[in-house]
Scaffold this motif. Structure first.
Motif, PDB file in Angstrom:
ATOM      1  N   MET A  61       0.822  -1.186   0.000  1.00 52.24           N
ATOM      2  CA  MET A  61       0.000   0.000   0.000  1.00 52.24           C
ATOM      3  C   MET A  61       0.867   1.252   0.000  1.00 52.24           C
ATOM      4  SD  MET A  61      -3.241  -0.836  -0.125  1.00 52.24           S
ATOM      5  CE  MET A  61      -4.096   0.633   0.321  1.00 52.24           C
ATOM      6  N   VAL A  97      -6.262   5.228  -3.610  1.00 56.04           N
ATOM      7  CA  VAL A  97      -5.609   3.924  -3.702  1.00 56.04           C
ATOM      8  C   VAL A  97      -6.686   2.889  -3.429  1.00 56.04           C
ATOM      9  CG1 VAL A  97      -3.902   2.395  -2.654  1.00 56.04           C
ATOM     10  CG2 VAL A  97      -3.379   4.806  -2.936  1.00 56.04           C
ATOM     11  N   SER A  98      -6.657   1.798  -4.160  1.00 56.92           N
ATOM     12  CA  SER A  98      -7.642   0.735  -3.973  1.00 56.92           C
ATOM     13  C   SER A  98      -6.940  -0.538  -3.535  1.00 56.92           C
ATOM     14  CB  SER A  98      -8.384   0.455  -5.279  1.00 56.92           C
ATOM     15  OG  SER A  98      -9.056   1.598  -5.730  1.00 56.92           O
ATOM     16  N   LEU A  99      -7.689  -1.400  -2.916  1.00 55.84           N
ATOM     17  CA  LEU A  99      -7.219  -2.733  -2.559  1.00 55.84           C
ATOM     18  C   LEU A  99      -8.260  -3.717  -3.059  1.00 55.84           C
ATOM     19  CD1 LEU A  99      -5.340  -4.686  -1.024  1.00 55.84           C
ATOM     20  CD2 LEU A  99      -6.732  -4.260   1.003  1.00 55.84           C
ATOM     21  N   ASN A 100      -7.862  -4.599  -3.966  1.00 55.21           N
ATOM     22  CA  ASN A 100      -8.765  -5.598  -4.528  1.00 55.21           C
ATOM     23  C   ASN A 100      -8.310  -6.977  -4.093  1.00 55.21           C
ATOM     24  OD1 ASN A 100     -10.138  -3.576  -6.112  1.00 55.21           O
ATOM     25  ND2 ASN A 100      -8.362  -3.584  -7.441  1.00 55.21           N
ATOM     26  N   LEU A 101      -9.252  -7.791  -3.638  1.00 57.45           N
ATOM     27  CA  LEU A 101      -8.955  -9.147  -3.178  1.00 57.45           C
ATOM     28  C   LEU A 101      -9.815 -10.138  -3.940  1.00 57.45           C
ATOM     29  CD1 LEU A 101      -9.090  -8.447   0.652  1.00 57.45           C
ATOM     30  CD2 LEU A 101      -7.045  -8.585  -0.771  1.00 57.45           C
ATOM     31  N   ILE A 118      -4.071 -10.398  -4.428  1.00 60.95           N
ATOM     32  CA  ILE A 118      -4.168  -9.064  -3.844  1.00 60.95           C
ATOM     33  C   ILE A 118      -3.629  -8.091  -4.888  1.00 60.95           C
ATOM     34  CG2 ILE A 118      -3.393  -7.556  -1.978  1.00 60.95           C
ATOM     35  CD1 ILE A 118      -2.894 -10.278  -0.425  1.00 60.95           C
ATOM     36  N   VAL A 164      -3.207  -3.916  -5.792  1.00 57.83           N
ATOM     37  CA  VAL A 164      -3.244  -2.546  -5.266  1.00 57.83           C
ATOM     38  C   VAL A 164      -2.977  -1.585  -6.426  1.00 57.83           C
ATOM     39  CG1 VAL A 164      -2.280  -0.911  -3.609  1.00 57.83           C
ATOM     40  CG2 VAL A 164      -2.391  -3.338  -3.034  1.00 57.83           C
ATOM     41  N   SER A 202      -2.718   2.085  -8.112  1.00 60.22           N
ATOM     42  CA  SER A 202      -2.451   3.435  -7.611  1.00 60.22           C
ATOM     43  C   SER A 202      -3.262   4.498  -8.333  1.00 60.22           C
ATOM     44  CB  SER A 202      -0.964   3.768  -7.739  1.00 60.22           C
ATOM     45  OG  SER A 202      -0.600   3.855  -9.101  1.00 60.22           O
ATOM     46  N   ARG A 212      -0.456  -1.154 -11.251  1.00 63.44           N
ATOM     47  CA  ARG A 212      -1.010  -2.118 -10.305  1.00 63.44           C
ATOM     48  C   ARG A 212       0.125  -2.962  -9.754  1.00 63.44           C
ATOM     49  NH1 ARG A 212      -5.394  -4.418 -14.443  1.00 63.44           N
ATOM     50  NH2 ARG A 212      -3.417  -4.821 -15.466  1.00 63.44           N
ATOM     51  N   TRP A 246       0.689  -6.411  -7.572  1.00 66.85           N
ATOM     52  CA  TRP A 246      -0.130  -7.582  -7.253  1.00 66.85           C
ATOM     53  C   TRP A 246       0.725  -8.682  -6.628  1.00 66.85           C
ATOM     54  CZ3 TRP A 246       1.430 -11.999  -9.604  1.00 66.85           C
ATOM     55  CH2 TRP A 246       2.202 -11.882 -10.764  1.00 66.85           C
TER      56      TRP A 246
END
Length: 70
Positions: free
Chosen positions: A1, A12-16, A25, A27, A29, A63, A65
């Protein structure tokens, strides 16, 4: 992050996601055309136990990952 935050974007995003006893995972920007500045980032993620990790760019920005075994 922290790497994504340091890109200086407005968000900022967090995708799971999970599949087959692994977690992905991602992330993003949200800042396009950026390369990973700190070359220690991906080896540090791998050292945490990531099965694989990397960085790429897309229309929505860079991204970072990682894939982790669950």
């Amino acid at each position: 992050m922290a790497t994504a935050v340091n890109d200086g974007g407005r968000r900022v995003s967090l995708n799971l996601a999970d599949q087959g006893r692994q977690a992905l995972i991602v992330v993003p920007s949200h800042r396009a055309a950026l390369a990973v500045k700190d070359q220690r980032v991906l080896p540090a993620v791998a050292a945490l136990g990531a099965t694989s990790c990397g960085a790429d760019t897309a229309q929505d920005g860079r991204r970072l990952w990682a894939v982790l075994d669950l």
